[in-house]
Design a protein around this motif. Sequence first.
Motif, short mmCIF file in Angstrom:
data_model
loop_
_atom_site.label_atom_id
_atom_site.label_comp_id
_atom_site.label_asym_id
_atom_site.label_seq_id
_atom_site.Cartn_x
_atom_site.Cartn_y
_atom_site.Cartn_z
N ASP A 29 -70.69 74.14 21.93
CA ASP A 29 -69.50 74.32 22.74
C ASP A 29 -68.30 73.53 22.23
N SER A 30 -68.55 72.30 21.78
CA SER A 30 -67.44 71.46 21.32
C SER A 30 -66.79 72.04 20.07
N LYS A 31 -67.60 72.55 19.13
CA LYS A 31 -67.06 73.11 17.89
C LYS A 31 -66.34 74.43 18.15
N GLU A 32 -66.85 75.22 19.09
CA GLU A 32 -66.17 76.46 19.44
C GLU A 32 -64.77 76.17 19.98
N ILE A 33 -64.68 75.14 20.81
CA ILE A 33 -63.39 74.78 21.41
C ILE A 33 -62.46 74.17 20.37
N ILE A 34 -63.02 73.30 19.49
CA ILE A 34 -62.20 72.70 18.43
C ILE A 34 -61.62 73.79 17.53
N GLY A 35 -62.46 74.74 17.14
CA GLY A 35 -61.99 75.84 16.30
C GLY A 35 -60.89 76.64 16.98
N PHE A 36 -61.08 76.88 18.26
CA PHE A 36 -60.08 77.64 19.03
C PHE A 36 -58.76 76.89 19.08
N VAL A 37 -58.80 75.59 19.33
CA VAL A 37 -57.58 74.78 19.44
C VAL A 37 -56.84 74.73 18.10
N VAL A 38 -57.59 74.54 17.00
CA VAL A 38 -56.97 74.48 15.68
C VAL A 38 -56.33 75.83 15.34
N GLY A 39 -57.05 76.92 15.61
CA GLY A 39 -56.51 78.24 15.34
C GLY A 39 -55.25 78.52 16.14
N MET A 40 -55.24 78.12 17.40
CA MET A 40 -54.07 78.33 18.25
C MET A 40 -52.89 77.48 17.78
N ALA A 41 -53.17 76.30 17.22
CA ALA A 41 -52.09 75.44 16.71
C ALA A 41 -51.40 76.12 15.52
N GLY A 42 -52.21 76.72 14.63
CA GLY A 42 -51.61 77.45 13.51
C GLY A 42 -50.77 78.62 13.97
N TRP A 43 -51.26 79.36 14.94
CA TRP A 43 -50.52 80.49 15.50
C TRP A 43 -49.23 80.02 16.17
N ALA A 44 -49.32 78.90 16.91
CA ALA A 44 -48.13 78.37 17.60
C ALA A 44 -47.04 77.98 16.60
N TYR A 45 -47.44 77.42 15.44
CA TYR A 45 -46.45 77.03 14.44
C TYR A 45 -45.78 78.26 13.82
N ILE A 46 -46.55 79.32 13.62
CA ILE A 46 -45.97 80.57 13.12
C ILE A 46 -44.95 81.10 14.12
N MET A 47 -45.32 81.04 15.41
CA MET A 47 -44.41 81.50 16.46
C MET A 47 -43.12 80.67 16.45
N TYR A 48 -43.25 79.38 16.24
CA TYR A 48 -42.07 78.52 16.19
C TYR A 48 -41.15 78.93 15.04
N LEU A 49 -41.73 79.16 13.87
CA LEU A 49 -40.92 79.51 12.70
C LEU A 49 -40.17 80.81 12.89
N ILE A 50 -40.81 81.81 13.50
CA ILE A 50 -40.18 83.13 13.59
C ILE A 50 -39.30 83.28 14.84
N PHE A 51 -39.48 82.41 15.83
CA PHE A 51 -38.64 82.49 17.03
C PHE A 51 -37.54 81.43 17.08
N PHE A 52 -37.79 80.28 16.45
CA PHE A 52 -36.82 79.18 16.55
C PHE A 52 -36.49 78.51 15.22
N GLY A 53 -37.36 78.64 14.23
CA GLY A 53 -37.23 77.88 12.99
C GLY A 53 -36.44 78.56 11.89
N ASP A 54 -36.77 78.21 10.64
CA ASP A 54 -36.03 78.68 9.47
C ASP A 54 -36.04 80.21 9.34
N ALA A 55 -37.17 80.84 9.68
CA ALA A 55 -37.26 82.29 9.54
C ALA A 55 -36.25 82.99 10.47
N LYS A 56 -36.16 82.53 11.70
CA LYS A 56 -35.21 83.12 12.65
C LYS A 56 -33.78 82.93 12.18
N GLN A 57 -33.46 81.72 11.71
CA GLN A 57 -32.11 81.43 11.26
C GLN A 57 -31.71 82.30 10.08
#
Length: 273
Positions: free
Chosen positions: A132-160
């Motif tokens: 259970d702990s590794k499943e959750i850790i993997g999920f959190v790490v994966g979501m962090a990568g996705w969140a950073y992509i979202m930041y780049l395309i909605f607010f970061g250098d890509a959007k600008q």
Amino acid sequence: MEDYMFSSDINVVDFSFWIVTASMAAATLFFILERFEVNPKWRTSLTVAALITGIAFWHYLRMSSVWIEDGTSPTVYRYIDWFITVPLQIVEFYLILVAVTVVKARLFWQLLVASLVMLIGGFYGEANIGSDSKEIIGFVVGMAGWAYIMYLIFFGDAKQANDSSGNPAGQLAFKALRYIVTIGWAIYPIGYLLVYIIGDSPFGEGDLNLIYNLADLVNKIAFGLVIWYAATTDKGAVVSAAASVAKKAVSSTKKRSTARKSSARRTTSRRRS
């Protein structure tokens, strides 16, 4: 074979594998043929779109075989496919911007690294099912990568870069792809949550594969279709192409005119002699 909530009949999952396989093949052929009909500045993006669906087609042939013949989830093959095609999808943002404006190279690496972090997290979680702990850790790490992509395309250098490009077709494609990444890609973590994270979940691996298959069908092909649409509606590209044709025609006319004048001079010179 386990029972499934969404796909009580195993043939539903089988069918989803085959329909995605056939669709990826058709999309690949379409993008390859259409790349010759657009302005050269869009051809790299369409080539990458064809690569994405072509690679997915090849892997779905194997994944279908594993699921239908062995009755096991083709997790490893699916992630092999994702480790190739998902970064290519993310790089499409960079290629669209490069086609219409000047973009810093660091944006390419930011998008690429974020997509790999997202995938590594997901694979770590799915490769350690039962912990259970590794499943959750993997999920959190994966979501962090996705969140950073979202930041780049909605607010970061890509959007600008997109906002300053001044190209309507490029901006349309960028915004459409942005919503595919937001809404379409949300299907994957939802499936992960339903099957692995929720305690005593009624959902099984058949449901997860059905969800993943449908998500791939929509997201991979939609990515390419958005780029194709932008390439065919880019008025700047049409004007540029028309100008290029006109320039070649004028150049050809001038060459023929020069050749005729030269021939006339030689003929006159012979008559005088």
